[in-house]
Motif scaffolding. Structure first.
Motif: not given
Length: 244
Positions: A11-18, A54-58, A79-83, A99-102
């Motif tokens: 969802d984050s990828r698609l929203i940013l692309a949009s 994105d900073i945090e990924m598996p 693109v990151t949540a606050f850390d 910061l997310k949400p963008i």
């Protein structure tokens, strides 16, 4: 400009692309990644101008991806949540982050800055970040000036001085630099490097203190013989640092 989006959340990828399609018409999204491995594949396949990362990924994070990317020929928008740790690292390298949400205005601003620097063929901010991650020696900081920017090793900084909404950096052997950020901004960036705010107008590198004179707050003399006031509210923190 070509862009790749690397984020483990679909969802984050698609929203940013949009958002990019609607508000940043000069940017064309040409590929996606959902992990360090697939992100690297997309970057190598499309050779983008911008990577939204994105900073945090598996199985790794955005910094791991950059470390494995080799020579970085693209600019990066994190693109990151606050850390706190991540934000300190990004600020130190003057890297772009959202910061997310963008926020759409922040997205547009980041893209416009990258377009301007891309046209001038300036140094990639992410490269400074990766150099710091890899560094076995002194870390560096990117300082935006009125004319562009300077990259300096953190240990070379004697102290920082507030000048309205700017900060003047003082060094042992080179001329001062007036930087287009507030002292409050650099307090967050440099505190992890043992820099200490001693007054509303000063933040010092304690390695360059050669003398302390008693008083209500007192005064410190730096290695360049400049005497700086210590505020009474900062005195205990200053003295505690030298007692450790």
């Amino acid at each position: 400009m070509k862009a790749v989006i690397v984020d483990d959340e679909k969802d984050s990828r698609l929203i940013l692309a949009s958002y990019l399609k609607k508000y940043c018409s000069d940017v064309t999204v040409c590929g996606f990644g959902e992990s360090v491995a697939t992100g690297l594949d997309a970057i190598r396949q499309h050779t983008p101008d911008i990577v939204f990362l994105d900073i945090e990924m598996p199985y790794g994070n955005g910094f791991d991806l950059l470390d494995k990317a080799g020579d970085i020929s693209f600019e990066t928008v994190f693109v990151t949540a606050f850390d706190n740790y991540a934000i300190q690292a990004l600020n130190q390298s003057a890297a772009y982050y959202l910061l997310k949400p963008i926020d759409i205005d922040e997205l547009i601003k980041a893209v416009e800055k990258i377009k301007a620097e891309h046209a001038d063929n300036q140094v990639r901010h992410a490269k400074v970040l990766v150099d710091n991650i890899r560094a076995t020696g002194p870390q560096k900081i990117m300082l935006p000036t009125m004319e562009g920017f300077e990259i300096v090793p953190v240990p070379n900084i004697l102290y920082c001085e507030a000048v309205d909404n700017f900060t003047r950096f003082h060094f042992e052997h080179t001329a001062p630099l007036l930087i287009c950020r507030t002292l409050k901004y650099f307090e967050e960036v440099l505190t992890p490097h043992r820099f200490l705010r001693i007054h509303r107008s000063y933040m010092i590198n304690p390695d360059y203190v050669i003398r302390y004179s008693k008083g209500k707050g007192g005064y410190v003399t730096m290695k360049n013989n400049q005497e700086l006031e210590v505020s009474s509210t900062r005195k205990k923190e200053f003295l505690d640092l030298f007692e450790k």
